[in-house]
Design an enzyme around this catalytic site. Structure first.
Site, PDB file in Angstrom:
ATOM      1  N   ASP A  13     -12.400   8.036  23.391  1.00 23.28           N
ATOM      2  CA  ASP A  13     -13.009   8.438  23.065  1.00 23.28           C
ATOM      3  C   ASP A  13     -13.615   9.371  23.782  1.00 23.28           C
ATOM      4  O   ASP A  13     -14.523   9.876  24.232  1.00 23.28           O
ATOM      5  CB  ASP A  13     -14.577   7.412  22.691  1.00 23.28           C
ATOM      6  CG  ASP A  13     -14.470   5.513  22.144  1.00 23.28           C
ATOM      7  OD1 ASP A  13     -13.550   6.202  20.763  1.00 23.28           O
ATOM      8  OD2 ASP A  13     -14.543   5.393  22.408  1.00 23.28           O
ATOM      9  N   LYS A  16     -10.816  13.609  21.565  1.00 28.65           N
ATOM     10  CA  LYS A  16      -8.522  14.490  20.656  1.00 28.65           C
ATOM     11  C   LYS A  16      -9.330  14.008  19.900  1.00 28.65           C
ATOM     12  O   LYS A  16      -8.856  15.208  19.818  1.00 28.65           O
ATOM     13  CB  LYS A  16      -8.091  12.542  21.126  1.00 28.65           C
ATOM     14  CG  LYS A  16      -8.419  12.126  22.728  1.00 28.65           C
ATOM     15  CD  LYS A  16      -7.010  10.090  22.163  1.00 28.65           C
ATOM     16  CE  LYS A  16      -8.240   9.339  21.537  1.00 28.65           C
ATOM     17  NZ  LYS A  16      -9.400   8.600  22.299  1.00 28.65           N
ATOM     18  N   GLY A  40     -11.424   6.164  16.457  1.00 29.70           N
ATOM     19  CA  GLY A  40     -12.671   6.949  15.997  1.00 29.70           C
ATOM     20  C   GLY A  40     -12.503   7.987  16.291  1.00 29.70           C
ATOM     21  O   GLY A  40     -13.134   8.333  17.223  1.00 29.70           O
ATOM     22  N   HIS A  41     -12.391   8.989  15.741  1.00 28.80           N
ATOM     23  CA  HIS A  41     -12.418  10.767  15.720  1.00 28.80           C
ATOM     24  C   HIS A  41     -13.807  11.729  15.314  1.00 28.80           C
ATOM     25  O   HIS A  41     -13.123  10.949  13.941  1.00 28.80           O
ATOM     26  CB  HIS A  41     -11.478  10.945  15.507  1.00 28.80           C
ATOM     27  CG  HIS A  41     -10.364  10.299  16.023  1.00 28.80           C
ATOM     28  ND1 HIS A  41      -9.753   9.257  17.895  1.00 28.80           N
ATOM     29  CD2 HIS A  41      -9.055   9.871  15.714  1.00 28.80           C
ATOM     30  CE1 HIS A  41      -8.490   9.345  17.712  1.00 28.80           C
ATOM     31  NE2 HIS A  41      -8.485   9.169  16.931  1.00 28.80           N
ATOM     32  N   GLN A 223      -6.316   5.530  20.555  1.00 34.62           N
ATOM     33  CA  GLN A 223      -7.032   4.764  21.921  1.00 34.62           C
ATOM     34  C   GLN A 223      -6.799   6.102  23.585  1.00 34.62           C
ATOM     35  O   GLN A 223      -6.585   6.977  22.891  1.00 34.62           O
ATOM     36  CB  GLN A 223      -6.422   3.736  21.580  1.00 34.62           C
ATOM     37  CG  GLN A 223      -6.611   3.130  21.010  1.00 34.62           C
ATOM     38  CD  GLN A 223      -6.170   3.166  19.552  1.00 34.62           C
ATOM     39  OE1 GLN A 223      -5.095   3.544  19.068  1.00 34.62           O
ATOM     40  NE2 GLN A 223      -7.644   2.847  19.082  1.00 34.62           N
TER      41      GLN A 223
HETATM   42  P1  GDP Z   1     -12.026  10.620  20.030  1.00 33.46           P
HETATM   43  O1  GDP Z   1     -12.011   8.845  20.069  1.00 33.46           O
HETATM   44  O2  GDP Z   1     -11.359  10.465  21.537  1.00 33.46           O
HETATM   45  O3  GDP Z   1     -11.135  11.306  19.328  1.00 33.46           O
HETATM   46  O4  GDP Z   1     -13.719  11.255  20.986  1.00 33.46           O
HETATM   47  P2  GDP Z   1     -14.386  10.711  19.899  1.00 33.46           P
HETATM   48  O5  GDP Z   1     -15.280  10.955  18.743  1.00 33.46           O
HETATM   49  O6  GDP Z   1     -14.798   8.953  19.586  1.00 33.46           O
HETATM   50  O7  GDP Z   1     -15.190  10.670  20.723  1.00 33.46           O
HETATM   51  C1  GDP Z   1     -16.180  11.665  21.535  1.00 33.46           C
HETATM   52  C2  GDP Z   1     -17.172  11.870  21.531  1.00 33.46           C
HETATM   53  O8  GDP Z   1     -17.907  13.010  21.679  1.00 33.46           O
HETATM   54  C3  GDP Z   1     -17.650  12.981  19.669  1.00 33.46           C
HETATM   55  O9  GDP Z   1     -18.493  12.778  19.454  1.00 33.46           O
HETATM   56  C4  GDP Z   1     -17.171  14.277  19.859  1.00 33.46           C
HETATM   57  O10 GDP Z   1     -18.449  14.685  18.933  1.00 33.46           O
HETATM   58  C5  GDP Z   1     -18.091  14.644  21.174  1.00 33.46           C
HETATM   59  N1  GDP Z   1     -17.742  15.879  22.072  1.00 33.46           N
HETATM   60  C6  GDP Z   1     -15.834  15.648  21.651  1.00 33.46           C
HETATM   61  N2  GDP Z   1     -16.364  16.757  23.292  1.00 33.46           N
HETATM   62  C7  GDP Z   1     -17.647  17.086  23.353  1.00 33.46           C
HETATM   63  C8  GDP Z   1     -18.338  18.036  24.784  1.00 33.46           C
HETATM   64  O11 GDP Z   1     -17.174  19.033  25.043  1.00 33.46           O
HETATM   65  N3  GDP Z   1     -19.409  17.803  24.788  1.00 33.46           N
HETATM   66  C9  GDP Z   1     -19.882  17.370  23.881  1.00 33.46           C
HETATM   67  N4  GDP Z   1     -21.548  17.354  24.573  1.00 33.46           N
HETATM   68  N5  GDP Z   1     -19.744  16.225  23.287  1.00 33.46           N
HETATM   69  C10 GDP Z   1     -17.863  16.546  22.670  1.00 33.46           C
HETATM   70  P1  IMO Z   2     -10.145   6.145  20.161  1.00 39.33           P
HETATM   71  O1  IMO Z   2      -8.925   6.625  19.401  1.00 39.33           O
HETATM   72  C1  IMO Z   2     -12.248   2.845  22.214  1.00 39.33           C
HETATM   73  C2  IMO Z   2     -10.470  -0.718  21.891  1.00 39.33           C
HETATM   74  C3  IMO Z   2     -11.583  -2.776  21.001  1.00 39.33           C
HETATM   75  C4  IMO Z   2     -11.223  -3.474  22.843  1.00 39.33           C
HETATM   76  C5  IMO Z   2      -9.412  -2.748  22.296  1.00 39.33           C
HETATM   77  C6  IMO Z   2      -8.629  -3.561  21.834  1.00 39.33           C
HETATM   78  O2  IMO Z   2     -11.705   6.528  19.503  1.00 39.33           O
HETATM   79  O3  IMO Z   2     -10.431   6.406  21.356  1.00 39.33           O
HETATM   80  P2  IMO Z   2      -8.155  -3.325  19.068  1.00 39.33           P
HETATM   81  O4  IMO Z   2      -8.928  -3.053  18.158  1.00 39.33           O
HETATM   82  O5  IMO Z   2      -7.879  -1.900  19.512  1.00 39.33           O
HETATM   83  O6  IMO Z   2      -7.507  -4.425  19.078  1.00 39.33           O
HETATM   84  O7  IMO Z   2      -8.989  -3.812  20.354  1.00 39.33           O
HETATM   85  O8  IMO Z   2      -9.306  -1.831  22.848  1.00 39.33           O
HETATM   86  N1  IMO Z   2      -9.988  -0.050  21.666  1.00 39.33           N
HETATM   87  C7  IMO Z   2     -10.644   1.372  21.645  1.00 39.33           C
HETATM   88  N2  IMO Z   2     -12.405   1.609  22.347  1.00 39.33           N
HETATM   89  N3  IMO Z   2     -11.545   3.952  21.449  1.00 39.33           N
HETATM   90  C8  IMO Z   2     -10.646   3.498  20.928  1.00 39.33           C
HETATM   91  O9  IMO Z   2     -10.090   4.320  20.158  1.00 39.33           O
HETATM   92  C9  IMO Z   2     -10.330   2.147  20.117  1.00 39.33           C
HETATM   93  N4  IMO Z   2      -9.713   0.990  19.687  1.00 39.33           N
HETATM   94  C10 IMO Z   2      -9.300   0.020  20.652  1.00 39.33           C
HETATM   95  O10 IMO Z   2     -13.034  -1.706  21.913  1.00 39.33           O
HETATM   96  O11 IMO Z   2     -11.276  -3.128  23.836  1.00 39.33           O
HETATM   97 MG    MG Z   3     -13.207   6.781  19.104  1.00 38.99          MG
END
Ligand code: GDP
Ligand code: IMO
Ligand code: MG
Length: 428
Positions: A13, A16, A40-41, A223
């Site tokens: 998270d 990416k 989850g992106h 991840q």
């Molecule tokens: P990922 O799993 O690595 O793709 O990241 P996620 O989407 O799960 O979580 C990142 C969150 O941060 C998302 O809600 C993005 O919209 C938000 N985000 C990404 N870059 C920035 C930033 O520079 N500032 C802020 N405030 N939010 C950001």
């Molecule tokens: P993104 O791509 C954050 C965590 C789960 C759990 C562990 C194992 O959005 O960064 P799993 O279901 O993969 O067997 O769970 O990994 N986990 C993540 N945490 N971001 C993710 O993906 C994750 N994908 C799995 O919370 O601790």
């Molecule tokens: Mg994510």
């Protein structure tokens, strides 16, 4: 600069999805090489917000060919749900190609994920419950179902029988659940075969040909490094290789073809699920980061655990992945803090560790040694160059860059597509 790997530096998270989206217009292919719909992106495009799980974020860029490579585990129902949802919002999904060697997540994997977690009780991992671990376990145990098996009913039936043989004993006798019928699984999988046929192909060959033709290919990790099954905080990890090496085995592209490795790192740290997290905050600072950064899981909605930036983790990530550039995200979330602590090393029972301790128990006991940096109060969301940032924010970035093992080439200052400060061209 044809082959670029983009991975998460911490526990996921990091942003990416947004970083991929940023590079989208300059790439020809975006490849998901590990994980499944546990990812989850969130990508924000203008007023539109997209939450992607199984599909690579690059699918949002017109003209890009999205690839689900062999290292991914595919829940086919989720695949079609996501494709339908994106199509209905006007996204062209027709170019998607899926590896014939990618493994399939079935109902029994999802069931096993949930029951084994329940059985672990206090020792549970806190998985996303999507069947990821059991699907990879079947792959390694050589009883997995691959995409190509869906096109041969005989083979498919034999394989499902083989996979269910042992699992039904487990489900019935150990977990007290009903047995799963071979027919229900086979029928379900076969019902998708015709729609899948045009998408399923030899994606490794496709990518080789693309690279040979001079196309740009972005490998988008799900991840993150600390969740990698080999290098992360095992057993509190996911079941795939989320590090840059995973892009190689997970796609069929050789290591010497990779030109650049970009790690996305948050200006603080978050984690979802169980496991060690030295800089975790249990006070109002943690609440501040969670509320301001909106740190709730994109996949499960769980509140994310929050803590300060951990420089030994960034250095570890730089080493393990061969990071050439960091994208630092969410710097804007730190605005308003008087001082910002950064973990520079750990104390483990009185002993100082400058790098991650190899012994997992030590990591569980590690308490951070912090250095404090002055904060800033100016709104930075409009900054587009490094000079636009207040001096204290610049100093924070420079300080953590010096500790983190690679240059910080871009800085996120908000969720939107354009809310970014670029210091060095990521593809040049
Ligand atoms: P990922 O799993 O690595 O793709 O990241 P996620 O989407 O799960 O979580 C990142 C969150 O941060 C998302 O809600 C993005 O919209 C938000 N985000 C990404 N870059 C920035 C930033 O520079 N500032 C802020 N405030 N939010 C950001
Ligand atoms: P993104 O791509 C954050 C965590 C789960 C759990 C562990 C194992 O959005 O960064 P799993 O279901 O993969 O067997 O769970 O990994 N986990 C993540 N945490 N971001 C993710 O993906 C994750 N994908 C799995 O919370 O601790
Ligand atoms: Mg994510």
């Amino acid at each position: 600069m044809p082959a670029i790997v983009l991975i998460g530096a911490q526990w996921g998270d990091e942003g990416k999805g947004k970083a991929t989206d940023l590079l989208g217009p300059r790439v020809d292919y975006v490849v998901k090489f590990n994980g499944g719909n546990n990812a989850g992106h969130t990508v924000v495009v203008g007023d539109e917000k997209y939450a992607l799980h199984l599909l690579p974020s690059g699918i949002l860029t017109p003209g890009v060919t999205p690839i689900i490579a062999n290292g991914v585990v595919v829940d086919i129902e989720v695949l079609f749900d996501e494709l339908t949802a994106l199509s209905s919002r006007g996204v062209d999904v027709s170019k998607l190609r899926i590896s014939a060697n990618a493994h399939v997540i079935t109902q029994y994997h999802r069931t096993l994920d949930k029951v084994t977690e329940r059985f672990l009780g206090k020792r549970q991992i806190g998985t996303t419950g999507r069947g990821i671990g059991p699907a990879y376990a079947d792959k390694i145990n050589r009883v997995g179902i691959r995409m190509q098996d869906l096109f041969d009913e005989n083979i498919l039936r034999q394989k499902v029988e083989g996979a269910l043989d042992q699992k039904n004993h487990l489900l019935l006798k150990i977990y007290n659940r009903r047995a799963i019928g071979v027919d229900e699984i086979v029928d379900d999988l076969l019902s998708y075969a015709d729609r899948l046929r045009p998408m399923v192909t030899d994606t490794a060959l496709l990518l080789h040909q693309a690279l040979d033709a001079g196309d740009t290919v972005l490998f988008e990790g799900g991840q993150a490094t600390m969740l990698d099954v080999d290098h992360g905080t095992y057993p509190f990890v996911t079941s795939s290789n989320a590090t840059s090496g995973g892009a190689v085995t997970g796609s069929g592209i050789a290591p010497n073809r990779i030109d650049r490795v970009i790690a996305v790192v948050k200006a603080y740290t978050t984690r979802v699920g169980a496991g060690p997290f030295p800089t975790e905050l249990f006070d109002e600072s943690g609440e501040f980061l969670r509320a301001k950064g909106f740190e709730f899981g994109t996949t499960t909605g769980r509140p994310r655990r929050c803590g300060w930036y951990d420089a030994p983790i960034a250095r570890f990530t730089a080493r393990i992945n061969g990071v050439t550039d960091f994208v630092l995200t969410k710097l804007d979330v730190l605005t308003g803090l008087e001082t910002i602590p950064v973990c520079v090393a750990y104390d483990v029972d009185g002993e100082r560790f400058d790098e991650l301790p190899v012994n997992q128990s030590d990591f569980h006991h590690a308490t951070p040694i912090y250095e404090e940096f002055p904060g800033w109060s100016e709104d930075i969301t409009g900054a587009r160059t490094f000079d636009d940032l207040p001096k204290a924010a610049q100093d924070y970035v420079l300080a953590i860059e010096a500790m983190s093992g690679a240059r910080i080439s871009a800085i996120g200052v908000g969720p939107g597509r354009d809310a970014i400060v670029v210091r060095h061209d990521l593809l040049d």
